[in-house]
Design a protein around this motif. Structure first.
Motif, PDB file in Angstrom:
ATOM      1  N   MET A 129      -3.676 -27.630 -17.189  1.00 40.37           N
ATOM      2  CA  MET A 129      -2.265 -28.149 -17.425  1.00 40.37           C
ATOM      3  C   MET A 129      -1.703 -27.487 -18.623  1.00 40.37           C
ATOM      4  SD  MET A 129      -2.761 -32.014 -16.257  1.00 40.37           S
ATOM      5  CE  MET A 129      -0.889 -32.529 -16.238  1.00 40.37           C
ATOM      6  N   ASP A 130      -2.429 -26.653 -19.290  1.00 41.56           N
ATOM      7  CA  ASP A 130      -1.745 -26.016 -20.463  1.00 41.56           C
ATOM      8  C   ASP A 130      -1.293 -27.309 -21.289  1.00 41.56           C
ATOM      9  OD1 ASP A 130      -1.269 -23.997 -22.288  1.00 41.56           O
ATOM     10  OD2 ASP A 130       0.754 -23.619 -21.417  1.00 41.56           O
ATOM     11  N   ILE A 131      -1.947 -28.333 -21.962  1.00 42.47           N
ATOM     12  CA  ILE A 131      -1.729 -29.356 -22.802  1.00 42.47           C
ATOM     13  C   ILE A 131      -2.800 -29.604 -23.692  1.00 42.47           C
ATOM     14  CG2 ILE A 131      -1.469 -31.991 -22.998  1.00 42.47           C
ATOM     15  CD1 ILE A 131      -0.585 -32.070 -19.915  1.00 42.47           C
ATOM     16  N   SER A 132      -2.258 -29.837 -24.872  1.00 37.90           N
ATOM     17  CA  SER A 132      -3.409 -30.051 -26.045  1.00 37.90           C
ATOM     18  C   SER A 132      -4.113 -31.042 -25.834  1.00 37.90           C
ATOM     19  CB  SER A 132      -2.812 -29.871 -27.347  1.00 37.90           C
ATOM     20  OG  SER A 132      -3.543 -30.294 -28.277  1.00 37.90           O
ATOM     21  N   PRO A 133      -5.460 -31.201 -25.823  1.00 37.08           N
ATOM     22  CA  PRO A 133      -6.541 -32.132 -26.015  1.00 37.08           C
ATOM     23  C   PRO A 133      -6.097 -33.383 -26.847  1.00 37.08           C
ATOM     24  CG  PRO A 133      -7.539 -30.165 -26.009  1.00 37.08           C
ATOM     25  CD  PRO A 133      -6.274 -29.798 -26.327  1.00 37.08           C
ATOM     26  N   SER A 134      -5.313 -32.997 -27.704  1.00 40.04           N
ATOM     27  CA  SER A 134      -4.936 -33.870 -28.938  1.00 40.04           C
ATOM     28  C   SER A 134      -4.073 -35.049 -28.203  1.00 40.04           C
ATOM     29  CB  SER A 134      -4.272 -33.343 -30.090  1.00 40.04           C
ATOM     30  OG  SER A 134      -2.927 -32.521 -29.674  1.00 40.04           O
ATOM     31  N   LYS A 135      -3.288 -34.654 -27.161  1.00 44.88           N
ATOM     32  CA  LYS A 135      -2.397 -35.722 -26.504  1.00 44.88           C
ATOM     33  C   LYS A 135      -3.132 -36.687 -25.775  1.00 44.88           C
ATOM     34  CE  LYS A 135       1.341 -35.657 -26.802  1.00 44.88           C
ATOM     35  NZ  LYS A 135       2.190 -36.409 -27.951  1.00 44.88           N
ATOM     36  N   MET A 136      -4.450 -36.307 -25.183  1.00 46.41           N
ATOM     37  CA  MET A 136      -5.194 -37.194 -24.320  1.00 46.41           C
ATOM     38  C   MET A 136      -6.644 -37.860 -24.782  1.00 46.41           C
ATOM     39  SD  MET A 136      -4.897 -35.563 -20.381  1.00 46.41           S
ATOM     40  CE  MET A 136      -3.482 -35.603 -19.732  1.00 46.41           C
ATOM     41  N   VAL A 137      -7.086 -36.979 -25.902  1.00 49.11           N
ATOM     42  CA  VAL A 137      -8.377 -37.568 -26.163  1.00 49.11           C
ATOM     43  C   VAL A 137      -8.504 -38.801 -26.843  1.00 49.11           C
ATOM     44  CG1 VAL A 137     -10.496 -36.931 -27.644  1.00 49.11           C
ATOM     45  CG2 VAL A 137      -9.348 -35.031 -26.364  1.00 49.11           C
ATOM     46  N   TYR A 138      -7.666 -39.276 -27.455  1.00 43.75           N
ATOM     47  CA  TYR A 138      -7.598 -40.185 -28.048  1.00 43.75           C
ATOM     48  C   TYR A 138      -7.861 -41.533 -27.363  1.00 43.75           C
ATOM     49  CZ  TYR A 138      -6.332 -44.072 -31.259  1.00 43.75           C
ATOM     50  OH  TYR A 138      -6.296 -45.603 -31.794  1.00 43.75           O
ATOM     51  N   SER A 139      -6.736 -41.316 -26.060  1.00 48.79           N
ATOM     52  CA  SER A 139      -6.620 -42.452 -25.160  1.00 48.79           C
ATOM     53  C   SER A 139      -7.827 -42.885 -24.586  1.00 48.79           C
ATOM     54  CB  SER A 139      -5.617 -42.097 -24.069  1.00 48.79           C
ATOM     55  OG  SER A 139      -4.373 -42.041 -24.902  1.00 48.79           O
ATOM     56  N   ILE A 140      -8.726 -41.864 -24.221  1.00 46.63           N
ATOM     57  CA  ILE A 140      -9.924 -41.842 -23.421  1.00 46.63           C
ATOM     58  C   ILE A 140     -11.082 -42.489 -24.857  1.00 46.63           C
ATOM     59  CG2 ILE A 140     -12.045 -40.533 -22.484  1.00 46.63           C
ATOM     60  CD1 ILE A 140      -9.230 -40.503 -21.020  1.00 46.63           C
TER      61      ILE A 140
END
Length: 433
Positions: A129-140
């Protein structure tokens, strides 16, 4: 030197060793057990009986039943479903993987293994999706630590109430009893808050770009196991369902609590869902040894009088308060702050005896404060000392220590408010106060 003082010194050694984490916690637990026997704080018969208690048999059996379920195609089915349903929308993708993490956490007894399982899938999706993992990894990471660990009475956690009752029995304070749903009544509302926060609020606090270079999680080439045959697949699901229902309705069935999961474990191995070596490997003996050592310490506290001394000391610090919410808040935030500098499992085991001993001295219901210790130890992911998930998360998301604090303090505080409000209402320290 009196056995009371020796018992207290052994307890201090356990606390320090758990805190430093230089020696495996299970080894520390066994060292303490040996010292308690050798110094006369507890007799050998009592110590050995803890290895064969119904609680230990139940825990081991549930680990095998849960491993049998994980051997099925459940995880593959869930991953394919998330990909098909959520692809194309950031919020939907994040929601899908947060919910998957929460769901799988009910069956996987290691939050490290859970994060290691889900995080690579999330990173791969971010790349697509061309999104930085920094936007999702914390939530996981937040979900893995704070919303999936022992929330629901299923999988290996279906017997956690029996473990709690075992701790109470070791201090001769078992007039209060946990049921299979006791912790769920408190933890589930907290988990719902965490899931909602992880999906809708955490991304707003997460950096658009990583603070530090992202270190991709190591990809381990694992041998692919052949799928189970259709009959074994059905047995894997069926045994799990029957065991859970059996534990829920145990009093109506009239069977001892350990018989139900043990029968399920036997069927799992006999049917070939798990091979003998796989079943043995799934027993999580480190957790069993840790439990036995802590329970034996509880026996020694009661036997030597050290428990009464410690309980009276903490009770005096609390003063004459009968405010359940204040008592619960003290234990929750004590667990939160300790977890910020210590390993979370160590914190819950350190505070558990103090919670029980304090409750004995105060003459109050210990269930609420015990649950506060558990929830508090799950609430902190603001430092890498709390759990191995945090440094893994920092590497995969590129987070700095400052960013972790920024993202983690507010949800932890709100988790505490929810946990104390609900937990100490359901299980007030003084029901008539």
């Amino acid at each position: 030197m009196s056995t009371m003082i020796i018992c207290l010194l052994i307890f201090i050694f356990m606390v320090v060793s758990f805190s430093l984490n230089k020696i495996p916690m299970s080894v520390t637990s066994m060292i303490c057990l040996l010292l308690l026997v050798l110094t006369g704080c507890i007799d050998a018969t009592t110590a050995l009986s803890n290895f064969s208690s119904s609680t230990v048999i139940t825990m081991v059996s549930m680990f095998i039943v849960a491993a049998g379920l994980n051997r099925t195609q459940m995880i593959n089915h869930i991953s394919k479903l998330v990909y098909r349903v959520t692809k194309g929308s950031f919020t939907k993708v994040l929601a899908g993987y947060v919910l998957v993490t929460f769901f799988l956490g009910q069956f996987i007894p290691s939050i490290v293994a859970l994060f290691a399982l889900v995080c690579p899938l999330v990173i791969h999706m971010c790349e697509e999706m061309d999104i930085s993992p920094s936007k999702m990894v914390y939530s996981i990471g937040l979900t893995a630590v704070s919303a999936s660990f022992a929330i629901m009475p299923i999988g290996p956690y279906a017997a956690s109430f029996i473990e709690d009752n075992g701790y109470l029995a070791s201090y001769n304070y078992d007039m209060y009893q946990f049921t299979i749903w006791s912790e769920t009544f408190v933890k589930l509302p907290v988990a719902i808050f965490v899931v909602i926060w992880a999906i809708f609020v955490a991304p707003k606090f997460a950096p658009d770009k990583p603070d530090l270079p992202i270190k991709m999680m190591e990809k381990r080439e694992m041998a692919q196991k052949a799928p189970l045959n259709p009959v074994q697949e059905v047995i894997g699901y069926g045994v799990f369902i029957v065991v859970i229902l059996g534990l829920m309705f145990q009093s109506q069935i009239g069977l001892a609590s350990w018989i139900i999961p043990m029968a399920g474990a036997v069927v799992i191995v006999a049917s070939g869902v798990l091979k003998e070596k796989e079943a043995i490997a799934s027993m999580n003996m480190d957790i069993i040894l840790l439990y036995v050592g802590v329970v034996t310490l509880g026996n020694a506290f009661a036997n030597t009088g050290a428990g009464e001394l410690v309980g009276d000391f903490v009770a005096n610090l609390l003063g004459n308060t009968t405010n359940s919410y204040l008592i619960g808040a003290i234990f929750y935030f004590a667990a939160f702050f300790l977890t910020s500098v210590l390993y979370n499992r160590a914190v819950s085991k350190i505070l558990l005896p103090l919670a029980i001993l304090t409750s004995i001295s105060l003459g109050c219901d210990p269930r609420g404060v015990i649950i506060m210790c558990y929830v508090g130890s799950m609430s902190s992911i603001i430092t890498p000392m709390a759990t191995a998930v945090v440094p893994m998360m920092m590497g995969a998301g590129g987070y700095s220590q400052k960013t972790l604090v920024k993202m983690g303090v507010l949800p932890a505080f709100l988790m505490g408010v929810i946990a104390v409000a609900i937990g100490m209402t359901i299980f007030p320290a003084y029901p008539s106060a």
